[in-house]
Enzyme design. Structure first.
Site, short mmCIF file in Angstrom:
data_model
loop_
_atom_site.label_atom_id
_atom_site.label_comp_id
_atom_site.label_asym_id
_atom_site.label_seq_id
_atom_site.Cartn_x
_atom_site.Cartn_y
_atom_site.Cartn_z
CB ILE A 13 118.08 -23.43 50.08
CG1 ILE A 13 116.58 -24.03 50.90
CG2 ILE A 13 119.17 -23.74 50.99
CD1 ILE A 13 116.57 -25.38 50.50
CB SER A 129 116.37 -33.81 47.59
OG SER A 129 114.98 -34.11 48.15
CE1 TYR A 152 114.22 -31.07 43.26
CE2 TYR A 152 113.61 -32.72 44.98
CZ TYR A 152 114.35 -31.44 44.63
OH TYR A 152 114.94 -30.98 45.41
CE LYS A 156 117.84 -31.76 43.71
NZ LYS A 156 118.64 -30.40 43.72
CB THR A 185 111.99 -22.43 49.09
OG1 THR A 185 111.84 -23.49 48.39
CG2 THR A 185 113.04 -22.45 50.32
#
Ligand code: NAP
Length: 227
Positions: A13, A129, A152, A156, A185
């Protein structure tokens, strides 16, 4: 035209966001931890390379020397851990992910805020996210409620809180987080999600909101994402 720094811009990204912003005539610095990968990406896109490992204080501090001022900072560099049961988490894994996704952003902010303060339209985009949304995670009907990457998600969520706090502390800046959406990705194994150009278009749009845009918001494809 703006001077832009994007962390983690040698692929995914960040790379495509750099491509979009360069196409619009902005001067884009690709902040990448690996010199060869970063120089190649910058030369492919017509951007500028600066060595920047968000986990390394000295590297982040040294990168500031390339700038006299900065208009737009895109905190994009991020890591996703392998799927691990929350009952088996090692603190070293939590530290590793937070060191990039949270402490990395704080490190870069602390170093670059003085350069952003020299801009007439300072803007920060923290690439977050929707799976860091507490209310979505707590919703049993949310499409990603069973998504397993707990570290994760927590990183975030922490990034979102820092975004709100930075936005309050620096009201002259536009400081938002963005959910680019599930995107094909390397992070996603290149298998699932929307084309990367869709995600990068959103990040680029929020990077260019301008001085009258919102601040302290969590923005996504459908507008505001719940915290
Ligand atoms: P990606 O393809 O895995 O790219 C990650 C980038 O971050 C790479 O350029 C990587 O550099 C860089 N990076 C990692 N650690 C770094 C460090 N310590 N210092 C500097 N750069 C570092 O991932 P992506 O999907 O483009 O993700 C970009 C951002 O979007 C991340 O913050 C991610 O959490 C967020 N996001 C992604 C999705 C998705 O579905 N893909 C969804 C929501 C949010 P190297 O090449 O050197 O490893």
């Amino acid at each position: 035209m703006s001077t832009v720094l994007i962390t983690g811009a040698n692929r995914g990204i960040g790379y495509e966001t750099a491509r979009s912003l360069i196409a619009e005539g902005h001067t884009v610095w690709l902040g990448c931890r690996d010199k060869a990968r970063g120089e190649r990406a910058a030369s492919e896109l017509g951007g500028r390379f600066v060595q920047l490992d968000v986990t390394d204080d000295a590297s982040v501090q040294a990168a500031t020397a390339a700038f006299s001022q900065l208009d737009v900072l895109v905190n994009n560099a991020g890591l996703l851990e392998p799927s691990t049961h929350i009952g088996d988490l090692a603190s070293s894994l939590v530290n590793h992910i937070f060191n990039t996704n949270v402490f990395g952003v704080v490190r870069v902010m602390t170093a670059f805020l003085p350069l952003l303060e020299k801009s007439t339209h300072p803007t920060v985009v923290n690439v977050s996210s929707s799976i860091g949304s507490l209310s979505k995670a707590a919703d049993p009907h949310d499409e990603f409620t069973a998504y397993p990457q707990d570290v994760y998600r927590a990183s975030k969520a922490a990034l979102n809180m820092f975004t709100v706090q930075y936005a309050k502390a620096y009201p002259a800046m536009r400081i938002n987080c963005v959910d680019p959406g599930l995107t094909k990705t390397d992070m996603m194994g290149g298998q699932v999600g929307q084309p990367v150009a869709v995600a990068s278009a959103m990040v680029a749009r929020i990077a260019l909101l301008g001085p009258n845009g919102p601040t302290g918001q969590f923005l996504g494809a459908d507008g505001v994402v719940p915290w």
